[in-house]
Scaffold this active site. Sequence first.
Site, PDB file in Angstrom:
ATOM      1  N   LYS A   1      52.572 -34.921  11.059  1.00  0.00           N
ATOM      2  CA  LYS A   1      51.597 -33.843  10.826  1.00  0.00           C
ATOM      3  C   LYS A   1      52.137 -32.489  11.289  1.00  0.00           C
ATOM      4  O   LYS A   1      51.399 -31.507  11.315  1.00  0.00           O
ATOM      5  CB  LYS A   1      50.271 -34.167  11.531  1.00  0.00           C
ATOM      6  CG  LYS A   1      49.582 -35.436  10.997  1.00  0.00           C
ATOM      7  CD  LYS A   1      48.201 -35.641  11.633  1.00  0.00           C
ATOM      8  CE  LYS A   1      47.611 -36.993  11.270  1.00  0.00           C
ATOM      9  NZ  LYS A   1      46.214 -36.912  10.823  1.00  0.00           N
TER      10      LYS A   1
ATOM     11  N   ASP B   1      39.074 -40.655   7.129  1.00  0.00           N
ATOM     12  CA  ASP B   1      40.274 -40.499   6.301  1.00  0.00           C
ATOM     13  C   ASP B   1      39.927 -40.521   4.809  1.00  0.00           C
ATOM     14  O   ASP B   1      40.636 -39.946   3.994  1.00  0.00           O
ATOM     15  CB  ASP B   1      41.272 -41.618   6.613  1.00  0.00           C
ATOM     16  CG  ASP B   1      41.901 -41.431   7.990  1.00  0.00           C
ATOM     17  OD1 ASP B   1      42.153 -40.270   8.360  1.00  0.00           O
ATOM     18  OD2 ASP B   1      42.127 -42.432   8.697  1.00  0.00           O
TER      19      ASP B   1
ATOM     20  N   ASN C   1      31.561 -42.765  12.280  1.00  0.00           N
ATOM     21  CA  ASN C   1      32.184 -43.493  13.400  1.00  0.00           C
ATOM     22  C   ASN C   1      31.436 -43.168  14.693  1.00  0.00           C
ATOM     23  O   ASN C   1      30.442 -42.452  14.680  1.00  0.00           O
ATOM     24  CB  ASN C   1      33.670 -43.134  13.505  1.00  0.00           C
ATOM     25  CG  ASN C   1      33.863 -41.650  13.682  1.00  0.00           C
ATOM     26  OD1 ASN C   1      33.501 -41.088  14.699  1.00  0.00           O
ATOM     27  ND2 ASN C   1      34.416 -40.989  12.665  1.00  0.00           N
TER      28      ASN C   1
HETATM   29  O1  PMT Z   1      33.777 -37.717  20.631  1.00  0.00           O
HETATM   30  P1  PMT Z   1      33.936 -38.653  21.822  1.00  0.00           P
HETATM   31  O2  PMT Z   1      32.897 -39.752  21.833  1.00  0.00           O
HETATM   32  O3  PMT Z   1      34.010 -37.898  23.118  1.00  0.00           O
HETATM   33  O4  PMT Z   1      35.330 -39.419  21.654  1.00  0.00           O
HETATM   34  C1  PMT Z   1      36.530 -38.710  21.734  1.00  0.00           C
HETATM   35  C2  PMT Z   1      37.538 -39.207  20.675  1.00  0.00           C
HETATM   36  C3  PMT Z   1      37.909 -40.638  20.980  1.00  0.00           C
HETATM   37  C4  PMT Z   1      36.943 -39.109  19.261  1.00  0.00           C
HETATM   38  C5  PMT Z   1      38.778 -38.241  20.797  1.00  0.00           C
HETATM   39  O5  PMT Z   1      39.298 -38.297  22.087  1.00  0.00           O
HETATM   40  C6  PMT Z   1      39.857 -38.608  19.795  1.00  0.00           C
HETATM   41  O6  PMT Z   1      40.709 -39.440  20.050  1.00  0.00           O
HETATM   42  N1  PMT Z   1      39.826 -37.928  18.599  1.00  0.00           N
HETATM   43  C7  PMT Z   1      40.694 -38.228  17.464  1.00  0.00           C
HETATM   44  C8  PMT Z   1      40.058 -39.297  16.645  1.00  0.00           C
HETATM   45  C9  PMT Z   1      40.820 -39.633  15.389  1.00  0.00           C
HETATM   46  O7  PMT Z   1      40.250 -39.591  14.333  1.00  0.00           O
HETATM   47  O8  PMT Z   1      42.067 -39.875  15.546  1.00  0.00           O
HETATM   48  P2  PMT Z   1      43.090 -40.237  14.288  1.00  0.00           P
HETATM   49  O9  PMT Z   1      44.207 -40.896  14.975  1.00  0.00           O
HETATM   50  O10 PMT Z   1      42.369 -40.966  13.233  1.00  0.00           O
HETATM   51  O11 PMT Z   1      43.506 -38.811  13.724  1.00  0.00           O
HETATM   52  C10 PMT Z   1      44.675 -38.147  14.184  1.00  0.00           C
HETATM   53  C11 PMT Z   1      44.433 -36.656  14.231  1.00  0.00           C
HETATM   54  O12 PMT Z   1      44.273 -36.149  12.914  1.00  0.00           O
HETATM   55  C12 PMT Z   1      43.197 -36.230  14.997  1.00  0.00           C
HETATM   56  O13 PMT Z   1      43.521 -35.060  15.685  1.00  0.00           O
HETATM   57  C13 PMT Z   1      42.172 -35.976  13.908  1.00  0.00           C
HETATM   58  O14 PMT Z   1      41.219 -34.992  14.291  1.00  0.00           O
HETATM   59  C14 PMT Z   1      43.054 -35.453  12.789  1.00  0.00           C
HETATM   60  N2  PMT Z   1      42.561 -35.699  11.435  1.00  0.00           N
HETATM   61  C15 PMT Z   1      42.422 -36.978  10.966  1.00  0.00           C
HETATM   62  C16 PMT Z   1      42.032 -37.177   9.670  1.00  0.00           C
HETATM   63  C17 PMT Z   1      41.766 -36.063   8.845  1.00  0.00           C
HETATM   64  N3  PMT Z   1      41.392 -36.213   7.593  1.00  0.00           N
HETATM   65  N4  PMT Z   1      41.904 -34.830   9.341  1.00  0.00           N
HETATM   66  C18 PMT Z   1      42.299 -34.627  10.607  1.00  0.00           C
HETATM   67  O15 PMT Z   1      42.415 -33.477  11.051  1.00  0.00           O
END
Ligand code: PMT
Length: 402
Positions: A343, A279, A210
């Site tokens: 979570k 994911d 991504n």
């Molecule tokens: O890196 P940059 O270019 O500065 O951009 C910053 C960002 C947009 C990536 C950052 O601010 C951000 O929003 N990060 C979370 C991105 C994300 O994957 O969000 P999500 O909504 O898909 O996941 C939710 C949470 O679960 C996140 O804290 C993620 O790290 C965590 N996660 C998700 C999937 C997984 N398998 N394990 C996880 O720990």
Amino acid sequence: MQILQDKNIVLGITGGIAAYKTPELVRRLKDHGANVRVVMTEGAKAFITPLTLQAVSANAVSDSLLDPQAELAMGHIELAKWADLLLIAPTTADVIAKLAAGLANDLLSTLCLATAAPIVVCPAMNQQMWHAKATQANINTIAARDITLWGPAEGEQACGDIGKGRMLEVDDIVSKTCEFFSVKSLANQHWVITAGPTREAIDPVRYISNHSSGKMGYAIAQAALNAGAKVTLISGPVGITAPSACQLINVESAVQMHQQAMKMAESATVFIACAAVADYRVENIAEQKIKKQAGQDSMKINLVKNPDIVADVAQLANKPFTVGFAAETQDVEQYALGKLRNKNLDMIAANDVSKAGQGFNSSDNAITVFTADDKHDIALASKHEVAKQLVAFIEAKAELKS
Ligand code: PMT
């Protein structure tokens, strides 16, 4: 005792109109007990005289690398060692570029390389120059090398433009200097932060990933370090440099990130999942490069679910204060609150990544932070500023004791 008592501050002054404010800055720093020695660039002397700065600092002003008399008084290496802080105010775009390039072609730039003291820059320039891609790239470079940025502020500029680029007011610089020397609130804390994207291999040459640049997570690492925490940064592949004071663990895939996070979280007081983790991963990674097959117009790749890193950390018996991010393009608050609950997180930063100029790969961001019973907006600002405010909010909510 005064807050800056016995603190040695080298004040670098460069050639911007805001240089006229520096006698007041010197006076105010001295009022708080600091010893101040001034270093001026050639450009600075076009705006303010060394004699003025000598009078207010009560010390000889240094302005030349190659002046034998000045070197006899206090040589540049001695000056570099004397400093507890090297504060450059105002800092022009030119000097920021020099710092980014690591040049040492005058006294001030040489000092910056020769000192082990923390370096703080207070940028001051025309708003267009501040927004120029070259300046922004230089700012990112110096920030990644642990040079701290104070400002710039927004407002009317000497040239008549309105925008970002004004040097912070003297009051603000003085209070930040006092804050800088105050006791570090996160001493004895271990913060573990994930950042950047993950890469899920398809075959030896292809992967699923991504647009995460790592900037947000790296800025959080820097802000936590600034507040005195020990920081472990678990990072996917990015093109930026980690703060040198943190422990950096490089990973590629979600499974690798999971493995490292579970290990490091055992000793963490705070865990922040800023990484954009895939994911799903490819079920069967091809051992050789996948070749096109004649007559095959489509192909299917079977994906399996990755472990949820932040959710697993939040299940640990000695769970750290656990903070997630939610990158969403619609119903941002609703999805973020769902993730907070599902979570088992203590806090979540909702990041609307549908808006231009924030989120993935941008230098700025805006987030709304939720706990079970609170909501806190952090307005659009540089990722370093957002990180600083987020760290302060976590500190307040987690009731961390150093
Ligand atoms: O890196 P940059 O270019 O500065 O951009 C910053 C960002 C947009 C990536 C950052 O601010 C951000 O929003 N990060 C979370 C991105 C994300 O994957 O969000 P999500 O909504 O898909 O996941 C939710 C949470 O679960 C996140 O804290 C993620 O790290 C965590 N996660 C998700 C999937 C997984 N398998 N394990 C996880 O720990």
